[in-house]
Design a protein around this motif. Structure first.
Motif, PDB file in Angstrom:
ATOM      1  N   LEU A 130       0.834  -1.200   0.000  1.00  0.00           N
ATOM      2  CA  LEU A 130       0.000   0.000   0.000  1.00  0.00           C
ATOM      3  C   LEU A 130       0.874   1.258   0.000  1.00  0.00           C
ATOM      4  O   LEU A 130       0.617   2.204  -0.749  1.00  0.00           O
ATOM      5  N   TYR A 131       1.905   1.255   0.852  1.00  0.00           N
ATOM      6  CA  TYR A 131       2.808   2.419   0.907  1.00  0.00           C
ATOM      7  C   TYR A 131       3.497   2.634  -0.429  1.00  0.00           C
ATOM      8  O   TYR A 131       3.619   3.782  -0.910  1.00  0.00           O
ATOM      9  N   ASN A 132       3.955   1.547  -1.059  1.00  0.00           N
ATOM     10  CA  ASN A 132       4.640   1.665  -2.353  1.00  0.00           C
ATOM     11  C   ASN A 132       3.722   2.291  -3.400  1.00  0.00           C
ATOM     12  O   ASN A 132       4.162   3.113  -4.213  1.00  0.00           O
ATOM     13  N   ARG A 133       2.456   1.905  -3.394  1.00  0.00           N
ATOM     14  CA  ARG A 133       1.512   2.428  -4.382  1.00  0.00           C
ATOM     15  C   ARG A 133       1.201   3.899  -4.135  1.00  0.00           C
ATOM     16  O   ARG A 133       1.057   4.683  -5.078  1.00  0.00           O
ATOM     17  N   ILE A 134       1.090   4.275  -2.880  1.00  0.00           N
ATOM     18  CA  ILE A 134       0.868   5.694  -2.553  1.00  0.00           C
ATOM     19  C   ILE A 134       2.078   6.525  -2.962  1.00  0.00           C
ATOM     20  O   ILE A 134       1.949   7.611  -3.540  1.00  0.00           O
ATOM     21  N   HIS A 135       3.269   5.997  -2.686  1.00  0.00           N
ATOM     22  CA  HIS A 135       4.501   6.684  -3.077  1.00  0.00           C
ATOM     23  C   HIS A 135       4.580   6.840  -4.591  1.00  0.00           C
ATOM     24  O   HIS A 135       4.930   7.912  -5.110  1.00  0.00           O
TER      25      HIS A 135
END
Length: 389
Positions: A75-80
């Motif tokens: 999830l963090y990677n996609r937001i980044h």
């Protein structure tokens, strides 16, 4: 007319990056206003010619996704990724009216361009991994892929023109996204001071070469098996593998382990990404060029090797074979048929066959300039968008 030419990264040297470079050079030569943008730009790691141009970029080093915390990391990677693409889009000059995006990983840039009513041409060299075709055909299905496919099919409806570099990708775009795509083959750098390589019958050993950014579809394991087989048959050969390790370090480690298993450290040399001078020297020292990828949408390195006067052995999974004829300007093989690949290498020791394949390849590639195969056709498509406004 102002064109934004956008590519995900310029911190590596690969076929897509050469394609962008030659197109920007063509725009510059024809006094067409453009803007060149990328997420990551390192002038020391990509083609040196980019230093001549004003490159708009976010940062020098690429973001490395983390998988430490499972779903949370994902999830963090996609937001980044989303935030980075928004930042990149904001760098686009307000005067830009046509956006030319090259390859994948920039879906948000594509979407935002259409929302703001810009004309968009999407050059797809490899379909997004969620479709699990081409180079991603061996990937495992993931829960997010279903939704990603829905998104790309929706997005494709509104893209003005999709271009691809090989016919099989045109068929995949139609099947996966229900969209027609134009086929523009990649060009080749033609060199004036290059000639066909000499025969190797009396040389005493065979110098093999393969060039490409490291990833598992390169199928270097088969090349290791080929060298091992030739060594067992008392054929003295050496193999240089040249290409960036940036996105394929784990794969490289597996290939190194196989090299050590067969005790081929004195026969196979992993060179990494070389500077232009060292790379040119490596081409000159080589006798045969091998490109036996499992799946490769195009294979620019094949034509570059032909243009340097080398005979080429190419797998039937490489898109480049659309412009090749077996036993005329190339030898085409099954990428997993170790025996056949080894036999093809031994056949090229024959002076007549070596000279035939090398000469025909060298002569044919003289018609494959970037302007003829790619630049003129891409600019024509861009102009067609202007005409319908």
């Amino acid at each position: 007319m102002v064109i934004a030419v956008i590519v995900n990264e310029l911190n590596i040297r690969g076929g897509t990056h050469k394609q962008v470079l030659r197109f920007v050079e063509y725009l510059e030569k024809n006094n067409i206003e453009y803007q060149l943008l990328t997420r990551y730009y390192n002038p020391e790691l990509t083609y040196a010619e980019f230093k001549k141009y004003n490159v708009f970029f976010l940062k020098k080093e690429a973001y490395i996704p983390s998988n430490k915390w499972g779903i949370l990391s994902n999830l963090y990677n996609r937001i980044h990724d989303f935030k980075e693409q928004v930042k990149l889009f904001r760098l686009i000059n307000k005067k830009v009216d046509i956006v030319n995006v090259h390859d994948n990983n920039l879906s948000i840039v594509l979407l935002m361009s259409k929302i703001l009513r810009k004309k968009v041409i999407w050059q797809i060299n490899d379909l997004p991994g969620c479709f699990m075709v081409g180079g991603a055909s061996r990937d495992k299905e993931r829960y997010i892929f279903k939704y990603a496919r829905i998104f790309y099919r929706f997005l494709a409806k509104y893209i003005d023109i999709i271009t691809v570099n090989v016919s099989k990708n045109s068929n995949l775009v139609k099947r996966c996204m229900n969209k027609d795509a134009k086929v523009f083959y990649c060009g080749t750098d033609l060199e004036k001071n290059t000639s066909v390589h000499k025969n190797i019958k009396n040389k005493g050993y065979i110098k093999l070469l393969s060039v490409g950014v490291w990833h598992p579809n390169r199928n270097y394991e088969s090349l290791v098996e080929v060298v091992n087989l030739l060594k067992s048959e008392a054929v003295d050969c050496q193999l240089d593998i040249v290409g960036s390790l940036e996105i394929g370090k784990e794969y490289c480690d597996r290939v190194i382990a196989l090299i050590k298993k067969y005790k081929l450290e004195n026969n196979i040399f992993i060179r990494g990404q070389l500077g232009e001078v060292e790379l040119e020297k490596t081409y000159k020292e080589a006798d045969i060029f091998l490109f036996i990828n499992i799946e490769q949408s195009w294979g620019l390195a094949v034509f570059e090797a032909m243009g340097k006067g080398l005979p080429v052995i190419v797998s039937n999974g490489v898109g480049a074979i659309e412009l090749l004829t077996n036993n005329k300007n190339a030898l085409i093989v099954d990428p997993f048929n170790i025996r056949d690949i080894a036999d093809k290498i031994k056949l090229l020791v024959n002076d007549k066959l070596y000279e035939k394949i090398a000469s025909n390849g060298f002569n044919d590639v003289q018609d494959y300039s970037w302007d003829n195969l790619y630049n003129k056709k891409m600019l024509s498509s861009i102009n067609s968008l202007r005409e319908v406004e």
